[in-house]
Design a protein around this motif. Structure first.
Motif, PDB file in Angstrom:
ATOM      1  N   TYR A  73     -49.921  32.467   4.683  1.00  0.00           N
ATOM      2  CA  TYR A  73     -50.820  33.627   4.572  1.00  0.00           C
ATOM      3  C   TYR A  73     -51.972  33.530   5.559  1.00  0.00           C
ATOM      4  N   LYS A 121     -52.021  36.521   8.175  1.00  0.00           N
ATOM      5  CA  LYS A 121     -52.715  37.652   7.540  1.00  0.00           C
ATOM      6  C   LYS A 121     -53.318  38.633   8.546  1.00  0.00           C
ATOM      7  N   GLU A 170     -51.269  38.933  -0.199  1.00  0.00           N
ATOM      8  CA  GLU A 170     -52.452  39.771   0.000  1.00  0.00           C
ATOM      9  C   GLU A 170     -53.076  40.153  -1.340  1.00  0.00           C
TER      10      GLU A 170
END
Length: 924
Positions: free
Chosen positions: A601, A605, A654
């Motif tokens: 992530y 991201k 997320e």
């Protein structure tokens, strides 16, 4: 399973008489058996229970001798019970003259005794003068001509019909024995000697007609607490403990293992069930100890065992038949039943493969082999004398293979296959007791610690005479308890089903004690209206144990966690704030997984993973594969419903990492995902599990578990226990309080009188507590409910799903505020504040007794009570001994309690103490 050979056999007292149902089913069973060979019909006798006097030596006219019990004579046939339990008829004329005279004298004596001990019911009944005085002092004031409380009159016992008098005497016997009458509030109470004298007189009157119900009742679990707790732990009882000699039916779990033993299957990897075997034993559903020694074989067991023996015998010889060319390896009678046990024992193959009639030596070897498979011992000489001619005759009639199989069936129908024998052996001590024989001891120890028979070390110890002293018992019990691998298996195989596997533990039998004691596994039997939960709750069905099964498994994990630490076990089980929720990976694996996800992530991201997932995945292919096991998908290829894609992962991250939360370590889009019940713990749902992603609060998942949870304290506030002790759509404070009274405070609650309609009135303006109080605080109701309501009402802090609450919803259409869809939310109603107060009485400590502000206050006090600790030990005694405790077991219980305290709360210390006690070692 290694064999433990025969030892000196001992007399078998009358333990388990044939039930009436056995007799009523006899005709239907016999008609079914008429289609079977003679050997199977003979083996029908095997499944009868035993009812005998003493063993004596019998001699026939040819001088042959046998040791047996006399069962009676009818139509010139003498029924004798051999030491292995088989009952056979003998012609009176076939016995020696001395034995004929003994039988004639015994028959005459029996008739005279029966006549003298069962007087004519029409004989006038008279109350003994001394009893009349006692009844006048303590009973007549409430039960005479002027006053008949409870519609009972005692001053005219002699005028009642015989049947009515016996019924009333039974009631009097119970009330006096249990000290329920005279009422405790009455100042004038009989002294202990007077009460004993009254009970003995009533018992003697009932015994004249074999009409007393008390002794049988005292053997059942519901009556365990009727033994005075204070006397048990007073230290004043100096009796030498023992367990009555017994023939104890195996449990469902032991039966399953015995079937596996027949096939000589390795201990690990045994099937959970056998297709063609129906387990003939069922345990009751109630909370508390369920496996007792008071049951006996009946016709239902027989019918099932006939079918079971057919299936087992066919599997035993299948490989030999294939080798002999009788059937092909791919031939199966039932295409759904393709399980194969492996090879056929060599002794069986020798007969199957032989083209001629087998020799006597070969047949004896086959008989011994089957006895070893079924009973883990060799056949005795008397058994060989019986089985050899039977095998010869069946082979003569049906040929080698079928004749052999009928012998196999016959041995499978031996009652010893379904019973545990514990009669004791050797010399009698000064207290009239015998120690368990080494063979009996090996099985008693094995079945106390597990459901399997003795391992090789136990067998060897028994064979070498190293299983006779308390030190021997302690050595073997400690060894088995310290072995964390031999019995490692699912704690509750019946819980496993679709998308759920029971938590594995080192000693399933030991963990099962607390599972049964608390009774939380009964949650899977309670049906709930799913829409009332807002959709998070699913019921048991279609191969799944539903939400209740999952929270039950999580309760199992708490129990196992505390047992592994083995410190202050009872207190921890009652007060721990630690819980397991959604924990599919161990702490190390879960932490490693989340760390890898976090790396993905943080790396991706800020990339354009939404619009260009393929390009992003391709660029970071090594990272994505390492932590997500996802390969770049081909461009424009749509993801299927359960596919794991980079886009799905990143959206999940997320909505978890991106919001400062830790994601749950199972993927909600995966096939079979069923973790949608966090709300039952008052936790928010895991991200994506309840209707997709939204701005609503989601759970910050604790990877390392167990973890502390607010508003929970021990098993009694766990959703599994709360659901198990609830109604379908309401809580159940009465039964929750009854559980606390009986299981933790060693108390007793009388049964609901049949004349009472125990219903809580409907009133949608009041809470359940208010409605319950309106009917149970009446004088005639409160005498029972005072023992339950004050202990159960504090649990009103939780609803019937097990969720903590401070307000109770008044679920009625008139009180509806908002309507939910039943899938992601539920209806909301007007509420009233919950009153969680209660009152604790009976802890044995005045400092702990008194008003409690809520359930957490009550549990804290209970956990500090010596009486609670001792009550749990009483239940442990019942679990490992298979019976209720008596005052004679006082020393055993005190020693177990001392072992717990001195070991800083070790349950293993309690087990060792119990399994090395005189109650466990001696029989009488």
């Amino acid at each position: 399973m290694t064999s433990v050979h025969n030892e000196t056999e001992t007399a078998t007292p009358d333990i388990a008489p044939v039930s009436p149902r056995f007799q009523t089913l006899r005709s239907s069973v016999v008609s079914r058996m008429m289609s079977l060979p003679a050997v199977v019909i003979v083996s029908f006798i095997v499944l009868q229970s035993f009812a005998t006097a003493e063993f004596r030596e019998w001699t026939d006219v040819k001088g042959r001798k046998v040791s047996a019990n006399y069962r009676g004579m009818q139509n010139g046939k003498v029924s004798l019970e051999l030491k292995n339990g088989r009952v056979l008829p003998f012609s009176l004329n076939s016995l020696s003259k001395a034995d004929q005279q003994w039988v004639e004298q015994a028959s005459a004596t029996s008739s005279e005794t029966k006549a003298s001990s069962n007087p004519d019911p029409k004989t006038p009944f008279e109350v003994h003068p001394k009893m009349d005085i006692l009844l006048d002092v303590y009973c007549y004031s409430c039960h005479d001509e002027d006053k008949q409380k409870g519609d009972i009159r005692l001053d005219q016992l002699g005028t009642l019909s015989h049947r009515s008098r016996l019924e009333l005497l039974n009631k009097m016997q119970e009330q006096l024995f249990f000290a329920e009458m005279p009422p405790r509030k009455k100042k004038s109470q009989p002294t202990d000697p007077e009460r004993k004298q009254m009970v003995e007189w009533i018992t003697s009157e009932l015994d004249k007609f074999d009409a007393s119900n008390l002794e049988d009742k005292m053997r059942y679990p519901d009556y365990g607490n009727y033994v005075d707790h204070d006397k048990l732990f007073s230290g004043k009882i100096k009796d030498s403990p023992y367990t009555p000699s017994r023939r104890w039916l195996v449990s469902p779990q032991i039966f399953h293992q015995r079937v596996a033993d027949v096939f000589k299957l390795p201990a690990k990897g045994r099937p959970r069930s056998f297709y063609g075997v129906t387990n003939p034993f069922i345990l009751p559903d109630h909370a508390g100890v369920r496996y007792y020694d008071h049951s006996a074989l009946d016709g239902g067991h027989l019918l099932m065992m006939l079918t079971n023996a057919e299936w087992i015998s066919k599997k035993q010889i299948r490989a030999g038949r294939v080798k002999n060319g009788e059937i092909k390896a791919g031939d199966f009678e039932n295409r759904s039943d393709k399980w194969l046990p492996g090879k056929t024992p060599a002794a069986f193959e020798d007969i199957i493969l032989k083209k001629s009639k087998p020799t006597g030596k070969e047949m004896i070897a086959a008989i011994h082999a089957q006895f070893d498979c079924v009973l883990q011992r060799q056949a005795s000489d008397s058994e060989l004398k019986r089985y050899l001619p039977l095998l010869e005759s069946t082979i003569e009639i049906g040929g080698n293979t079928e004749g052999l199989r009928q012998m196999l069936i016959s041995v499978l129908l031996e009652s010893e296959f379904l019973y545990r024998y514990e009669f004791g052996a050797g010399s009698v001590d000064n207290h009239g007791r015998k120690k368990l024989s080494p063979r009996e001891a090996s099985y008693a120890i094995a079945y106390a610690v597990s459901d399997r028979g003795p391992d090789e070390t136990l067998v060897k110890a028994a064979q070498e005479g190293k299983l006779t002293t308390k030190a021997d018992f302690q050595r073997e019990v400690t060894r088995l308890l310290n072995d964390k691998q031999a019995f490692f298996a699912e704690g509750a195989p019946t819980l496993s089903g679709k998308n759920l596997r029971s938590h594995k533990v080192s000693h399933p039998k030991l963990n099962r004690f607390f599972r049964e004691f608390f009774g939380y596994a009964n949650s899977v039997k309670v049906f709930k209206d799913t829409p009332r939960s807002g959709g998070f709750y699913s019921n048991t069905g279609r191969g799944s144990s539903g939400t209740a099964g999952r929270v039950t498994n999580e309760a199992d994990r708490i129990v196992d966690y505390i047992l592994k630490e083995d410190k202050n076990v009872f207190e921890q089980l009652l007060t721990t704030e630690k819980n397991f929720v959604y924990h599919p990976h161990n702490n190390e694996a879960g932490t490693k997984l989340v760390d890898g996800w976090r790396e993905v992530y943080e790396t991706l991201k800020d990339t354009n993973w939404r619009e260009q997932p393929y390009e992003v995945a391709k660029k970071h292919e090594e990272l994505v594969w390492k932590h997500l096991r996802v390969k770049p998908a081909k461009k424009n290829k749509g993801a299927k419903r359960h596919d794991a894609t980079l886009g799905r992962y990143m959206e999940y991250f997320e909505n978890t990492f991106g919001k400062g939360n830790t994601p749950f370590t199972a993927l909600h889009w995966a096939h079979g995902f069923n973790f949608r019940y966090a709300e039952i713990y008052n936790l928010p749902p895991a991200a994506g599990t309840r209707g997709g992603y939204s701005d609503k609060e989601t759970w910050d998942y604790p990877v390392v578990q167990p973890f502390k949870m607010p508003n929970r304290k021990g098993i009694l506030t766990h959703p599994a226990w709360l659901v198990a002790n609830s109604q379908n759509s309401a809580t159940d404070p009465v039964h929750r309080g009854k559980w606390v009274r009986e299981k933790l405070l060693a108390g007793r609650v009388p049964d609901v009188p049949i004349t009472v309609d125990a219903q809580i009135p409907e009133d949608h303006h009041k809470t359940l507590r208010e409605r319950l109080d309106s009917v149970t605080t009446k004088k005639e109701c409160w005498k029972c409910h005072e023992h339950m309501n004050p202990l159960g009402l504090p649990f009103e802090a939780f609803d019937d799903f097990g969720r903590f609450r401070t307000e109770e919803e008044l679920e009625h259409p008139d009180n509806l505020l908002t309507k939910g869809n039943g899938k992601n939310n539920a209806n909301t109603y007007k509420t009233r504040p919950v009153n969680p107060r209660g009152h604790l009485k009976g802890t044995g400590n005045p400092k702990l007794d008194g008003d409690v502000k809520d359930v957490f206050d009550m549990i804290e006090r209970l956990a500090k009570s010596e009486r609670v600790r001792q009550s749990i030990i009483r239940h442990a005694f019942r679990y490992f001994m298979g019976r209720n405790e008596t005052l004679a077991d006082s020393k055993t219980l005190i020693d177990a309690d001392d072992a717990y305290v001195s070991s800083e709360g070790s349950f293993q210390a309690v087990i060792i103490s119990l399994l090395t006690s005189d109650s466990f070692i001696y029989r009488k």
